[in-house]
Design an enzyme around this catalytic site. Structure first.
Site, PDB file in Angstrom:
ATOM      1  N   MET A 121      41.107  34.302  35.054  1.00 49.57           N
ATOM      2  CA  MET A 121      41.686  33.221  34.253  1.00 49.57           C
ATOM      3  C   MET A 121      40.750  32.007  34.226  1.00 49.57           C
ATOM      4  SD  MET A 121      45.764  33.460  34.653  1.00 49.57           S
ATOM      5  CE  MET A 121      45.941  32.560  36.190  1.00 49.57           C
TER       6      MET A 121
ATOM      7  N   HIS B 128      35.818  34.780  42.632  1.00 51.50           N
ATOM      8  CA  HIS B 128      35.559  35.468  41.351  1.00 51.50           C
ATOM      9  C   HIS B 128      34.128  35.997  41.306  1.00 51.50           C
ATOM     10  CE1 HIS B 128      38.626  32.336  39.995  1.00 51.50           C
ATOM     11  NE2 HIS B 128      39.201  33.444  39.603  1.00 51.50           N
TER      12      HIS B 128
HETATM   13  P1  AMP Z   1      42.510  34.600  38.733  1.00 51.53           P
HETATM   14  O1  AMP Z   1      41.463  33.924  37.913  1.00 51.53           O
HETATM   15  O2  AMP Z   1      43.151  33.721  39.747  1.00 51.53           O
HETATM   16  O3  AMP Z   1      43.499  35.368  37.885  1.00 51.53           O
HETATM   17  O4  AMP Z   1      41.739  35.706  39.589  1.00 51.53           O
HETATM   18  C1  AMP Z   1      40.948  36.678  38.968  1.00 51.53           C
HETATM   19  C2  AMP Z   1      40.590  37.740  39.969  1.00 51.53           C
HETATM   20  O5  AMP Z   1      39.872  37.148  41.047  1.00 51.53           O
HETATM   21  C3  AMP Z   1      41.812  38.420  40.579  1.00 51.53           C
HETATM   22  O6  AMP Z   1      41.539  39.809  40.757  1.00 51.53           O
HETATM   23  C4  AMP Z   1      41.957  37.729  41.895  1.00 51.53           C
HETATM   24  O7  AMP Z   1      42.605  38.505  42.882  1.00 51.53           O
HETATM   25  C5  AMP Z   1      40.506  37.492  42.262  1.00 51.53           C
HETATM   26  N1  AMP Z   1      40.399  36.409  43.232  1.00 51.53           N
HETATM   27  C6  AMP Z   1      40.939  35.165  43.150  1.00 51.53           C
HETATM   28  N2  AMP Z   1      40.679  34.448  44.250  1.00 51.53           N
HETATM   29  C7  AMP Z   1      39.960  35.267  45.074  1.00 51.53           C
HETATM   30  C8  AMP Z   1      39.396  35.112  46.384  1.00 51.53           C
HETATM   31  N3  AMP Z   1      39.521  33.985  47.076  1.00 51.53           N
HETATM   32  N4  AMP Z   1      38.729  36.167  46.908  1.00 51.53           N
HETATM   33  C9  AMP Z   1      38.601  37.324  46.228  1.00 51.53           C
HETATM   34  N5  AMP Z   1      39.116  37.526  44.990  1.00 51.53           N
HETATM   35  C10 AMP Z   1      39.781  36.517  44.425  1.00 51.53           C
END
Ligand code: AMP
Length: 278
Positions: A27, A34
């Site tokens: 997102m 990420h």
């Molecule tokens: P988001 O942008 O929050 O929807 O996250 C996108 C992807 O990045 C999802 O698969 C999340 O689980 C992963 N993600 C977010 N924060 C972390 C983190 N601290 N460590 C590893 N993966 C993450």
């Protein structure tokens, strides 16, 4: 690195990529968590696609859709540095054109935990991830363990709907004090940011108790609550000790357990988890 918006542009650019193709859905407002997904995809795949889309259908009324942080120029820099080949930044109109009325719903594993507090959230997630898979047609897709229930739900969807994609789960990337990196950490002021480290302290306290032989799930939840209660700026939404596959609360941990929690710090709702055992 190429950036596209429409489905037609995406399909044309995707057709040019060498396979296997790895997909990293996000997102935006990217952080090292990420980036770790993008780097893993880069190491394991011939073509790497990242998507940036703040998906309106996974936000409930009163949640932070309008205020969700965004910084596309910086995101594109980070993705280019990580070696991503293609970035898809669809608009809400591209994803949900007029007349849209088809949804993907996964049943039992979407009900507990986040499902109780965020009704409709996972229907939005699975629908958009199914659309990302259909658009990009990746051989592999990379998700973070940070969103533990999301991983279980997406694995279930891919299996149940025979989606020809391998779901790769990547470890949670943390700040030096243990706070799981999250775009939502940007909502925290300095005092709240310091307070937010209590989530990881609570998880590690329960992990230590487990390592010392504690198998009573209520006791493990109590360990987490006791630590969270020491932080006046933290308000617990839930703590859980659940079966890592079914996500049902356990009474006694036989083998493995998913320890997870959601905690409000200021206006940020933070989630975190660790798996113990096995
Ligand atoms: P988001 O942008 O929050 O929807 O996250 C996108 C992807 O990045 C999802 O698969 C999340 O689980 C992963 N993600 C977010 N924060 C972390 C983190 N601290 N460590 C590893 N993966 C993450």
């Amino acid at each position: 690195m190429k950036t596209v918006t429409t489905l037609g542009e995406l399909r044309a650019a995707r057709a040019e990529l060498p396979e296997p193709v790895g997909l990293v859905p996000t997102m935006g407002y990217l952080h090292p968590g990420h980036v770790s997904l993008a780097r893993r995809a880069r190491a394991e795949c011939a073509g790497v696609v990242a998507t940036i889309f703040v998906n309106p259908t996974q936000f409930g009324p009163g949640e932070d859709l309008e205020n969700y942080p965004r910084d596309l120029p910086r995101d594109l820099e980070l993705l280019a540095e990580a070696g991503v080949d293609l970035v898809w930044t669809p608009t809400p109109e591209v994803m949900y054109p007029p007349g849209f009325q088809t949804w993907v719903t996964v049943e039992a594993v979407t009900q507990p935990l986040e499902g109780v507090r965020r009704p409709g959230h996972f229907r939005g997630v699975t629908t958009v991830v199914a659309k990302l898979f259909n658009g990009v047609q990746p051989q592999r897709a990379y998700f973070g363990q940070k969103d533990a229930q999301q991983v279980v739900v997406i694995q279930r969807m891919a299996r149940d709907l025979d989606m020809p994609v391998e779901i790769v789960v990547c470890p949670t990337v943390r700040e030096p004090d243990g706070l799981a990196m999250s775009s939502r950490n940007s909502y925290l002021d300095a005092a709240q940011r310091e307070a937010a480290a209590v989530l990881y302290r609570a998880l590690t306290a329960a992990r230590d108790a487990f390592a010392a032989g504690e198998r009573d799930a209520a006791q493990l939840r109590q360990e987490m609550n006791d630590v969270l209660d020491t932080e006046p700026l933290a308000r617990v939404d839930y703590v859980s000790c659940a079966d890592p596959e079914t996500l049902q609360e356990m009474e006694t941990v036989a083998d493995r357990a998913l320890l997870s929690m959601a905690v409000f710090v200021g206006k940020a709702r933070l989630i975190d988890n660790i798996i113990v055992g096995g």
